[in-house]
Each structure stands twice: as C-alpha cells, then as structure tokens.
Scaffold this motif. Structure first.
Motif, PDB file in Angstrom:
ATOM      1  N   ARG A   1      -2.512   7.923  -4.300  1.00 14.44           N
ATOM      2  CA  ARG A   1      -1.378   7.064  -4.638  1.00 14.44           C
ATOM      3  C   ARG A   1      -1.633   5.623  -4.219  1.00 14.44           C
ATOM      4  NH1 ARG A   1       2.139   9.801  -2.207  1.00 14.44           N
ATOM      5  NH2 ARG A   1       2.407   8.538  -0.325  1.00 14.44           N
ATOM      6  N   LYS A   2      -2.228   5.440  -3.042  1.00 16.42           N
ATOM      7  CA  LYS A   2      -2.512   4.078  -2.586  1.00 16.42           C
ATOM      8  C   LYS A   2      -3.565   3.409  -3.473  1.00 16.42           C
ATOM      9  CE  LYS A   2      -1.354   4.858   2.274  1.00 16.42           C
ATOM     10  NZ  LYS A   2      -1.867   4.869   3.676  1.00 16.42           N
ATOM     11  N   ALA A  22      -2.019   2.392  -6.652  1.00 16.90           N
ATOM     12  CA  ALA A  22      -1.197   1.184  -6.508  1.00 16.90           C
ATOM     13  C   ALA A  22      -2.053  -0.075  -6.477  1.00 16.90           C
ATOM     14  CB  ALA A  22      -0.352   1.300  -5.239  1.00 16.90           C
ATOM     15  N   TRP A  23      -3.148  -0.045  -5.703  1.00 18.77           N
ATOM     16  CA  TRP A  23      -4.044  -1.203  -5.664  1.00 18.77           C
ATOM     17  C   TRP A  23      -4.671  -1.452  -7.038  1.00 18.77           C
ATOM     18  CZ3 TRP A  23      -4.201  -4.926  -2.306  1.00 18.77           C
ATOM     19  CH2 TRP A  23      -3.824  -4.703  -0.978  1.00 18.77           C
ATOM     20  N   ALA A  32      -3.356  -0.821  -9.904  1.00 21.96           N
ATOM     21  CA  ALA A  32      -2.346  -1.413 -10.774  1.00 21.96           C
ATOM     22  C   ALA A  32      -2.143  -2.890 -10.471  1.00 21.96           C
ATOM     23  CB  ALA A  32      -1.028  -0.648 -10.622  1.00 21.96           C
ATOM     24  N   ILE A  33      -2.133  -3.201  -9.165  1.00 23.19           N
ATOM     25  CA  ILE A  33      -1.950  -4.612  -8.787  1.00 23.19           C
ATOM     26  C   ILE A  33      -3.083  -5.472  -9.337  1.00 23.19           C
ATOM     27  CG2 ILE A  33      -1.902  -6.187  -6.812  1.00 23.19           C
ATOM     28  CD1 ILE A  33      -0.480  -3.965  -5.256  1.00 23.19           C
TER      29      ILE A  33
END
Length: 320
Positions: free
Chosen positions: A262-263, A266-267, A269-270
C-alpha cells in the motif's frame, strides 16, 4: 556385551559370556538372565539364536535399523522393538537409540544399534521398593519404564523450548528469520519424536497382556502405559501449538506485506501524477547547466543521489 544373572530376585553373577548364559540357566532353575549386546555381529546373534531358540525373522529385525516400535509373537519368545530418546538443545534434534529385545520365559536379550547409558537401567532394576522378585516380566517393565520416561521428558523439553519461540513470535510484526527457522526445527523434531512414541501405548499394553500375569506387576505396567499416553498427548498438543504459531506468523507477514504494498502504491501514485502531466504536455525545461559540459555530470549525479537515497530509505524500512 553386558550380562547379569538373577536368582530369586538377587543379582548373583555378571560379566559372563554368551556361551555361559545358557549353562548358568540350566544349573540354576530359579534364575533369569539379562544379556545386552552393543551392535553385535552375525556370529554373536547366531550363537544366541542357537542357545535360546530365537526365530530367524526376529534376529533379522534385530540387525536391521529403523524398525517400527512393535511387539511380535513367536513360538517360544517375544520380540520387542522400541526407541529410547533424548533431546539436544543445541540443534533441537531428538537423539534416538533403537533397542530390540528378545523375551523368553527366563531370559531378556537386548540389542542396541547405538550407544546407550545402561547404568540408569541397572539402577532402576536394583532400586528398593520395587515389586518383589526380579523375573523377566520385571526386567521388561524396568526397560519400558526407562524408555517411556525418556520419551516423556523429551516431549516436555521440546514443549518448553517452544515457549521462547512463542514469546518472540507474539511480538510486533513478523518474527525474525532465526525464530521462524527455530520453529520449523522444533516442528520437525516433534514429527521425528512422534514416530517413536505414538505406537508405545499399544506396545506397552500388549507386553502387559503377555507378561504381567502376577497382580502385583499389573499396576506398574498400567502406570507405564499411562505415561506413554501422556507423552503422545503432549506431542500432539505441541504439534498443534507450533503449527498455529507458524500460521499466525505467516498471516502477520501477509499483513505486513499488504502495508508495504500500500505504501509503495501510494508513492507510485504521487510520482506518477506529475510524470503523466509533464509527459502529456511534452515539457522540456532546461536544467541547471543546460548546454554546458558540467550540466550533464550534474544531472547524472542528481539521478544517482536520488536513487541511492530512495534505496537507503526502503532498505532501512525493510522493504528491500
């Protein structure tokens, strides 16, 4: 070779040879004999077979290794095969000693494939407060009692060794690799021990039916059978316990992997959003040193530093 002669429950001779055993029994009608052989040769067993009328199949089983725990019936004797067990804390491995025994009305002949401490066995036979007499049934009882007690102690030590594994596995996050490896070693040790212990209650019960003719010995055989069942129950409990611990740790690893995934998502996607925008609009902004010879080196250094920093960060987090 170790040998002992008992007359009316008293030790009267020891240290005699195979050839003397039969002669001593013939000259003393009330005597019983115990003969122990450590990794005997074919000639030694042939002499015993001729002297005591041992069946060739039983002799063959006594020579071969890795026979299952059992009690076989022959015309004039019984054949017993059991495993004495100890536990090595250093590597978590049970040490098994295979013991075969020929049981005749007046003789107990034991055959061992590996070394075994006989002093504990003879001390058990010589203890005061035991049932009166020292017939073959009493000698076999002492042997089974010693073997089963060792199996139960080994099961207890493995169960106690799992306490440390359990404490470390129940901490935050997945258990360290060495703890998981210790858990797998203990589970393998239990599987090895179970093969030697699981048949013992039935073996002890069968021996008691054949030998415990006197009422004063029956409670002692029942006590050994009860200890054997306790050992089996403890092994089954420990197997379930270590399996549940390893399964829980595997679930914890899966949860931790989900968090890491998940982390990373998220990175990603950023970073993907500005990358997509700049790629869509085809931006080409001059960087510091654009058109200069040192500008290329600066851009390479920035990329290498950014990649190294990201690698170090992920490594410390345990994601790589």
């Amino acid at each position: 070779m170790t040998s002992r002669l008992y007359v009316n429950g008293r030790l009267t001779a020891e240290g005699f040879g195979i050839d003397e055993a039969g002669e001593r029994l013939r000259t003393a009608p009330d005597a019983v004999v115990w003969v122990d052989l450590d990794a005997p040769g074919a000639a030694d067993l042939a002499t015993l077979a001729d002297e005591f009328g041992l069946h060739p199949l039983a002799v063959e089983d006594a020579v071969q290794e890795h026979e299952r725990p059992k009690l076989d019936h022959y015309r004039n004797h019984l054949f017993l095969n059991v495993y004495a067990v100890t536990f090595d804390d250093a590597d978590g491995t049970p040490r098994k000693t295979e013991i075969s025994a020929f049981i005749t009305p007046r003789a107990l002949i034991t055959v061992r494939k590996t070394p075994f401490d006989l002093k504990t066995l003879t001390q058990r036979w010589d203890e005061e407060g035991r049932p009166a007499g020292a017939g073959v049934d009493f000698l076999v009882y002492g042997l089974l009692d010693l073997v089963v007690d060792g199996q139960y102690r080994t099961a207890q030590r493995i169960d106690e060794a799992m306490d440390t594994v359990e404490d470390r596995m129940l901490g935050d996050g997945p258990a360290p690799r060495d703890v998981r490896r210790r858990g797998f070693v203990l589970r393998r040790a239990l599987a090895t021990l179970r093969r030697a212990v699981a048949p013992m209650p039935d073996v002890v019960r069968d021996v008691a039916k054949e030998l415990a003719g006197d009422d004063h010995l029956r409670p002692y055989y029942r006590d050994v059978e009860d200890h054997a069942r306790h050992a089996v129950d403890l092994i089954e409990h420990s197997r379930g316990r270590i399996t549940e611990l390893l399964d829980d740790d595997l679930a914890e690893q899966s949860n931790e992997l989900n968090v890491v995934t998940r982390k990373l998502a998220a990175w990603a996607a950023i970073i993907a959003v500005p990358t997509a925008l700049t790629g869509y609009f085809g931006q080409n902004v001059p960087y510091p040193g654009f058109g200069k010879w040192w500008g290329f080196l600066l851009s390479c250094a920035l990329m290498l530093a950014a990649a190294s920093g990201l690698y170090t960060f992920l490594k410390r987090r345990g994601w790589l």
